[in-house]
Design a protein around this motif. Structure first.
Motif, short mmCIF file in Angstrom:
data_model
loop_
_atom_site.label_atom_id
_atom_site.label_comp_id
_atom_site.label_asym_id
_atom_site.label_seq_id
_atom_site.Cartn_x
_atom_site.Cartn_y
_atom_site.Cartn_z
N VAL A 124 0.85 -1.15 0.06
CA VAL A 124 0.01 -0.01 -0.30
C VAL A 124 0.90 1.30 0.10
N HIS A 125 0.44 2.33 -0.99
CA HIS A 125 1.03 3.56 -0.73
C HIS A 125 0.09 4.49 -0.41
N PHE A 126 0.30 5.04 0.68
CA PHE A 126 -0.58 6.08 1.30
C PHE A 126 -0.37 7.40 1.34
N PRO A 127 -1.07 8.16 1.03
CA PRO A 127 -0.88 9.76 0.61
C PRO A 127 -0.73 10.68 2.01
N PRO A 128 0.09 11.60 1.96
CA PRO A 128 0.14 12.44 3.09
C PRO A 128 -1.10 12.85 3.39
N ARG A 129 -1.46 12.91 4.67
CA ARG A 129 -2.79 13.41 5.47
C ARG A 129 -4.04 12.39 5.06
N ALA A 130 -3.80 11.51 4.38
CA ALA A 130 -5.14 10.67 4.15
C ALA A 130 -5.48 9.83 5.21
N ARG A 131 -6.81 9.62 5.09
CA ARG A 131 -7.38 8.81 6.28
C ARG A 131 -8.39 7.78 5.68
N VAL A 132 -8.51 6.63 6.15
CA VAL A 132 -9.43 5.62 5.62
C VAL A 132 -9.94 5.05 7.15
N ALA A 133 -11.16 4.79 7.17
CA ALA A 133 -11.79 4.10 8.21
C ALA A 133 -12.80 2.95 7.82
N GLY A 152 8.04 5.97 5.80
CA GLY A 152 7.41 6.99 6.53
C GLY A 152 6.53 6.59 8.11
N ALA A 153 5.47 7.31 8.24
CA ALA A 153 4.96 6.95 9.49
C ALA A 153 3.51 7.08 9.28
N ILE A 154 2.75 6.23 10.16
CA ILE A 154 1.44 6.16 10.10
C ILE A 154 0.63 5.70 11.42
N ASP A 155 -0.73 6.20 11.57
CA ASP A 155 -1.16 6.03 12.84
C ASP A 155 -2.51 5.01 12.50
N ILE A 156 -2.61 3.79 13.29
CA ILE A 156 -3.62 2.79 13.02
C ILE A 156 -4.22 2.51 14.31
N THR A 157 -5.51 2.94 14.13
CA THR A 157 -6.60 2.87 15.25
C THR A 157 -7.42 1.29 15.19
N VAL A 158 -7.10 0.58 16.11
CA VAL A 158 -7.92 -0.88 16.00
C VAL A 158 -8.83 -0.95 17.37
N GLY A 159 -10.05 -0.65 16.84
CA GLY A 159 -10.88 -0.36 17.99
C GLY A 159 -10.82 1.03 18.70
N THR A 160 -10.44 0.88 20.00
CA THR A 160 -10.40 2.08 20.59
C THR A 160 -8.73 2.27 21.03
N GLU A 161 -7.84 1.54 20.28
CA GLU A 161 -6.26 1.29 20.46
C GLU A 161 -5.63 2.01 19.46
N ARG A 162 -4.88 3.12 19.47
CA ARG A 162 -4.27 3.74 18.45
C ARG A 162 -2.83 3.37 18.56
N HIS A 163 -2.19 3.21 17.25
CA HIS A 163 -0.55 2.82 17.14
C HIS A 163 -0.01 3.51 16.27
N VAL A 180 -9.00 2.27 11.54
CA VAL A 180 -8.84 3.39 10.84
C VAL A 180 -7.17 3.62 10.65
N PHE A 181 -6.99 3.98 9.39
CA PHE A 181 -5.72 4.31 8.97
C PHE A 181 -5.44 5.66 8.55
N HIS A 182 -4.48 6.35 9.20
CA HIS A 182 -4.27 7.68 8.94
C HIS A 182 -2.72 8.11 8.85
N ASN A 183 -2.38 8.92 7.75
CA ASN A 183 -1.32 9.31 7.72
C ASN A 183 -1.10 10.59 8.18
N PRO A 184 -0.55 11.16 9.27
CA PRO A 184 -0.64 12.46 9.88
C PRO A 184 0.40 13.36 9.57
N THR A 185 1.28 12.91 8.61
CA THR A 185 2.40 13.64 8.10
C THR A 185 2.32 14.17 6.92
N ARG A 186 3.38 14.97 6.11
CA ARG A 186 3.19 15.51 4.83
C ARG A 186 4.00 14.62 3.77
#
Length: 203
Positions: A124-133, A152-163, A180-186
């Motif tokens: 997977v290539h995940f764009p900057p600031r993108a979010r998929v729930a 890069g870096a990415i936040d993954i939230t599984v249920g209520t736990e964010r990694h 939820v997959f979220h790329n919070p970076t630029r």
């Protein structure tokens, strides 16, 4: 043929592949449009459009359909089980590449589709600031997933736990809660996903 025409042709071809695959899986499970709509939470009219190749569904919609059909999201990009070869090798140029129209993230199925194994690999290539729930919860068969961040870096939230994952990190999870997959970076992120199903996802 110019590059734009080639991209459009490949996108159209993949839409038709998804359409055929959804029809095939629905028939295999003996599900009516109404039953699949109820199981997946996707409207009957949307499923009908997808099966005719007249819609460009988002990753969220396809994930709901996959859960309703008892397969993984990546399985929807496989060709027909009747047409697919049983080659144990998936050449790079033949690996389906699909872009989510909502977030812009790009996924590529790495695994050979003709091999009846319960394991799948996706890049997977995940764009900057993108979010998929992905809202799908518990499935009929257990599906385990590991995400290995390559760049890069990415936040993954599984249920209520964010990694928060940084380059080289790997997260193991079970697909039984909203994710939820979220790329919070630029900067873009790139990661590999390995999925293992309790039962073969493709056959």
């Amino acid at each position: 043929m110019d590059n734009k025409s080639s991209i459009k042709e490949k996108a159209s071809s993949l839409s038709q592949r998804i359409a055929a695959r959804v029809r095939e899986l629905r028939a295999t499970h003996g599900l009516s449009l109404d039953t699949l709509a109820r199981k997946s939470g996707v409207s009957r009219s949307m499923i009908s459009l997808i099966e005719r190749g007249e819609s460009s569904p988002t990753a969220v919609v396809l994930e709901r359909l996959a859960a309703g059909l008892g397969v993984t999201l990546g399985s929807l990009f496989d060709g027909s089980t009747v047409q697919e070869s049983d080659s144990p090798v998936a050449r790079r140029e033949d690996q389906p590449r699909w872009q989510d129209p909502a977030s812009g993230y790009v996924r590529r199925n790495i695994s050979p589709p003709g091999v009846p194994q319960p394991l799948q690999i996706v890049e997977v290539h995940f764009p900057p600031r993108a979010r998929v729930a992905f809202e799908t919860g518990r499935r009929e068969a257990r599906v385990y997933q590991q995400v290995w961040l390559l760049e890069g870096a990415i936040d993954i939230t599984v249920g209520t736990e964010r990694h928060r994952l940084s380059e080289g990190d790997c997260l193991a999870m079970q697909l039984d809660r909203p994710t939820v997959f979220h790329n919070p970076t630029r900067k873009p992120a790139r990661y590999a996903v390995v999925l293992v199903s309790e039962t073969p996802a493709r056959r």
